[in-house]
Design an enzyme around this catalytic site. Structure first.
Site, PDB file in Angstrom:
ATOM      1  N   SER A 147      78.999   8.385  73.894  1.00 16.31           N
ATOM      2  CA  SER A 147      78.433   8.912  75.143  1.00 16.31           C
ATOM      3  C   SER A 147      79.349   8.549  76.306  1.00 16.31           C
ATOM      4  CB  SER A 147      77.065   8.256  75.393  1.00 16.31           C
ATOM      5  OG  SER A 147      76.680   8.359  76.760  1.00 16.31           O
ATOM      6  N   TYR A 160      70.665   1.832  76.392  1.00 20.13           N
ATOM      7  CA  TYR A 160      71.441   2.964  75.853  1.00 20.13           C
ATOM      8  C   TYR A 160      72.931   2.723  76.076  1.00 20.13           C
ATOM      9  CZ  TYR A 160      72.709   7.925  75.244  1.00 20.13           C
ATOM     10  OH  TYR A 160      73.272   9.118  74.831  1.00 20.13           O
TER      11      TYR A 160
HETATM   12  P1  NAP Z   1      67.799  14.639  70.743  1.00 17.86           P
HETATM   13  O1  NAP Z   1      67.608  16.037  71.174  1.00 17.86           O
HETATM   14  O2  NAP Z   1      66.852  13.591  71.215  1.00 17.86           O
HETATM   15  O3  NAP Z   1      67.897  14.588  69.125  1.00 17.86           O
HETATM   16  C1  NAP Z   1      68.069  13.340  68.501  1.00 17.86           C
HETATM   17  C2  NAP Z   1      67.666  13.502  67.068  1.00 17.86           C
HETATM   18  O4  NAP Z   1      67.717  12.220  66.424  1.00 17.86           O
HETATM   19  C3  NAP Z   1      66.224  14.004  66.953  1.00 17.86           C
HETATM   20  O5  NAP Z   1      66.110  14.897  65.872  1.00 17.86           O
HETATM   21  C4  NAP Z   1      65.487  12.713  66.676  1.00 17.86           C
HETATM   22  O6  NAP Z   1      64.258  12.872  66.048  1.00 17.86           O
HETATM   23  C5  NAP Z   1      66.476  12.025  65.760  1.00 17.86           C
HETATM   24  N1  NAP Z   1      66.151  10.602  65.586  1.00 17.86           N
HETATM   25  C6  NAP Z   1      65.744   9.736  66.543  1.00 17.86           C
HETATM   26  N2  NAP Z   1      65.489   8.537  65.988  1.00 17.86           N
HETATM   27  C7  NAP Z   1      65.735   8.652  64.651  1.00 17.86           C
HETATM   28  C8  NAP Z   1      65.640   7.768  63.539  1.00 17.86           C
HETATM   29  N3  NAP Z   1      65.242   6.492  63.686  1.00 17.86           N
HETATM   30  N4  NAP Z   1      65.953   8.235  62.307  1.00 17.86           N
HETATM   31  C9  NAP Z   1      66.337   9.528  62.142  1.00 17.86           C
HETATM   32  N5  NAP Z   1      66.446  10.433  63.153  1.00 17.86           N
HETATM   33  C10 NAP Z   1      66.146   9.979  64.392  1.00 17.86           C
HETATM   34  O7  NAP Z   1      69.233  14.147  71.173  1.00 17.86           O
HETATM   35  P2  NAP Z   1      70.563  14.976  71.456  1.00 17.86           P
HETATM   36  O8  NAP Z   1      70.664  15.273  72.908  1.00 17.86           O
HETATM   37  O9  NAP Z   1      70.720  16.077  70.446  1.00 17.86           O
HETATM   38  O10 NAP Z   1      71.602  13.814  71.156  1.00 17.86           O
HETATM   39  C11 NAP Z   1      72.103  13.585  69.854  1.00 17.86           C
HETATM   40  C12 NAP Z   1      73.060  12.411  69.967  1.00 17.86           C
HETATM   41  O11 NAP Z   1      73.995  12.665  71.024  1.00 17.86           O
HETATM   42  C13 NAP Z   1      72.359  11.107  70.334  1.00 17.86           C
HETATM   43  O12 NAP Z   1      72.997  10.031  69.682  1.00 17.86           O
HETATM   44  C14 NAP Z   1      72.595  11.001  71.849  1.00 17.86           C
HETATM   45  O13 NAP Z   1      72.568   9.656  72.287  1.00 17.86           O
HETATM   46  C15 NAP Z   1      73.971  11.579  71.966  1.00 17.86           C
HETATM   47  N6  NAP Z   1      74.327  12.105  73.279  1.00 17.86           N
HETATM   48  C16 NAP Z   1      73.563  13.043  73.878  1.00 17.86           C
HETATM   49  C17 NAP Z   1      73.994  13.550  75.117  1.00 17.86           C
HETATM   50  C18 NAP Z   1      73.225  14.599  75.874  1.00 17.86           C
HETATM   51  O14 NAP Z   1      73.541  14.810  77.067  1.00 17.86           O
HETATM   52  N7  NAP Z   1      72.242  15.254  75.276  1.00 17.86           N
HETATM   53  C19 NAP Z   1      75.173  13.089  75.689  1.00 17.86           C
HETATM   54  C20 NAP Z   1      75.895  12.083  75.042  1.00 17.86           C
HETATM   55  C21 NAP Z   1      75.473  11.610  73.819  1.00 17.86           C
HETATM   56  P3  NAP Z   1      62.938  12.806  66.982  1.00 17.86           P
HETATM   57  O15 NAP Z   1      62.692  14.209  67.401  1.00 17.86           O
HETATM   58  O16 NAP Z   1      61.865  12.237  66.099  1.00 17.86           O
HETATM   59  O17 NAP Z   1      63.258  11.878  68.150  1.00 17.86           O
HETATM   60  C1  GCO Z   2      71.171   9.771  81.104  1.00 16.70           C
HETATM   61  C2  GCO Z   2      71.571  10.783  80.073  1.00 16.70           C
HETATM   62  C3  GCO Z   2      72.916  10.406  79.469  1.00 16.70           C
HETATM   63  C4  GCO Z   2      73.287  11.408  78.432  1.00 16.70           C
HETATM   64  C5  GCO Z   2      74.606  11.107  77.820  1.00 16.70           C
HETATM   65  C6  GCO Z   2      75.724  11.149  78.810  1.00 16.70           C
HETATM   66  O1  GCO Z   2      69.978   9.474  81.197  1.00 16.70           O
HETATM   67  O2  GCO Z   2      72.080   9.322  81.807  1.00 16.70           O
HETATM   68  O3  GCO Z   2      70.596  10.884  79.046  1.00 16.70           O
HETATM   69  O4  GCO Z   2      72.855   9.129  78.944  1.00 16.70           O
HETATM   70  O5  GCO Z   2      72.359  11.420  77.390  1.00 16.70           O
HETATM   71  O6  GCO Z   2      74.596   9.929  77.091  1.00 16.70           O
HETATM   72  O7  GCO Z   2      76.937  11.069  78.096  1.00 16.70           O
END
Ligand code: NAP
Ligand code: GCO
Length: 266
Positions: A147, A160
């Protein structure tokens, strides 16, 4: 060999954790397009079934498993089952993750530990489960979804940021410890991506105006937009393919330039 062949995932088995929807789903779908057999897990059967239906809509015959990535014995059993049912795992994407936006002084140690457990300990658990097989077969790709918070902090995301900062170093350490077995472990650092996880940060205000955080991120990002899950698929295929065989221990930030930019003068 045509250079594009280097990006093929044909004949590979890819496990993407937490991939019923969101970033994981987009990455897994791209892997299927690149020729991989896709397997994924999620925390309950309802989510797995939802994911399977979504993959099927794209013409992808994925395999879904119910598994909480924080449960080491369940992960070990899932990895063994995948090996028997789909084949040994060549590519692992540690995507599953949670976030809790709470001011640090108001966050309980239990809440903090829960985020660390899912976002940092679980990638350790799943990587530990797949590495022995990768060593045996002489190759493997591990991609940890880090992230911007692997580099920067902000209010309310202490757990986080600590987890994602740790995940950056776990990525480098897996590279250091297992690079000699032809295992490449890299990270993808998405910027702000429009998924359910960030939906609260983009919610329109009662008066219909854009969320202040939405406006802030668009102003801070040189690309002047939120990222989409599709923005991550090309980098993810690159890091899973032989095109990146000499790339190891790197975090590839896919952030529209936000980490490079100080921001406009107010
Ligand atoms: P999301 O929409 O919240 O999806 C996360 C997935 O992980 C969901 O299917 C969730 O299931 C599952 N999960 C959570 N806890 C789990 C567990 N204990 N065992 C198995 N599965 C589990 O998140 P996303 O935005 O797609 O993000 C995916 C990854 O990218 C995460 O690691 C997040 O930190 C990272 N990320 C996201 C962003 C962003 O801006 N969206 C940016 C940087 C990094 P549930 O529905 O049950 O929670
Ligand atoms: C927040 C956001 C971010 C994004 C992502 C950014 O609350 O600042 O959720 O943490 O998920 O990780 O790279």
């Amino acid at each position: 060999m045509n250079i594009l062949d280097k990006f093929s995932l044909k004949g590979k088995v890819a496990l993407v954790t937490g991939a019923s929807y969101g970033i994981g789903f987009a990455i897994a779908s791209a892997y299927a397009q690149a020729g991989a057999t896709v397997v994924f897990n999620d925390v309950n059967q309802e989510l797995v079934d939802k994911g399977l239906a979504s993959y099927r809509e794209l013409g992808i015959e994925a395999r879904g498993y119910v598994c909480d990535v924080t449960d080491e014995s369940a992960v070990m059993a899932m990895v063994e089952r995948i090996g028997n049912e789909a084949g040994p795992i060549d590519i692992l994407v540690n995507n599953a993750g949670i976030i809790r936006r709470v001011p640090m002084t108001e966050m309980s140690a239990g809440e903090f530990r829960k985020v660390i457990d899912v976002d940092l300990t679980a990638p350790f658990i799943v990587a530990k489960a797949v590495i022995p097989g990768m060593i045996e077969r002489g190759h493997g790709k591990i991609i940890n979804i880090c992230s911007m918070m692997s580099e920067l902090g902000r209010e309310t995301v202490s757990a986080y940021a600590a987890a994602k900062g740790g995940l950056k170093m776990l990525t480098r350490n897996i590279c250091s410890e297992y690079g000699g077995y032809n295992i490449q472990c890299n990270g993808i650092g998405p910027g702000y991506i429009a998924t359910p996880q960030t939906a609260p940060l983009r919610e329109p205000q009662p008066d219909g105006s854009r969320h202040p955080f939405d406006q802030f991120i668009v102003a801070k990002t040189p690309a002047a937009r939120w990222g989409t899950v599709e923005d991550l698929t090309g980098p993810a295929v690159f890091l899973a393919s032989e095109a990146s065989d000499f790339v190891n221990g790197q975090i590839l930030y896919v952030d529209g330039g936000i980490l490079a930019y100080i921001g406009k003068q107010p």
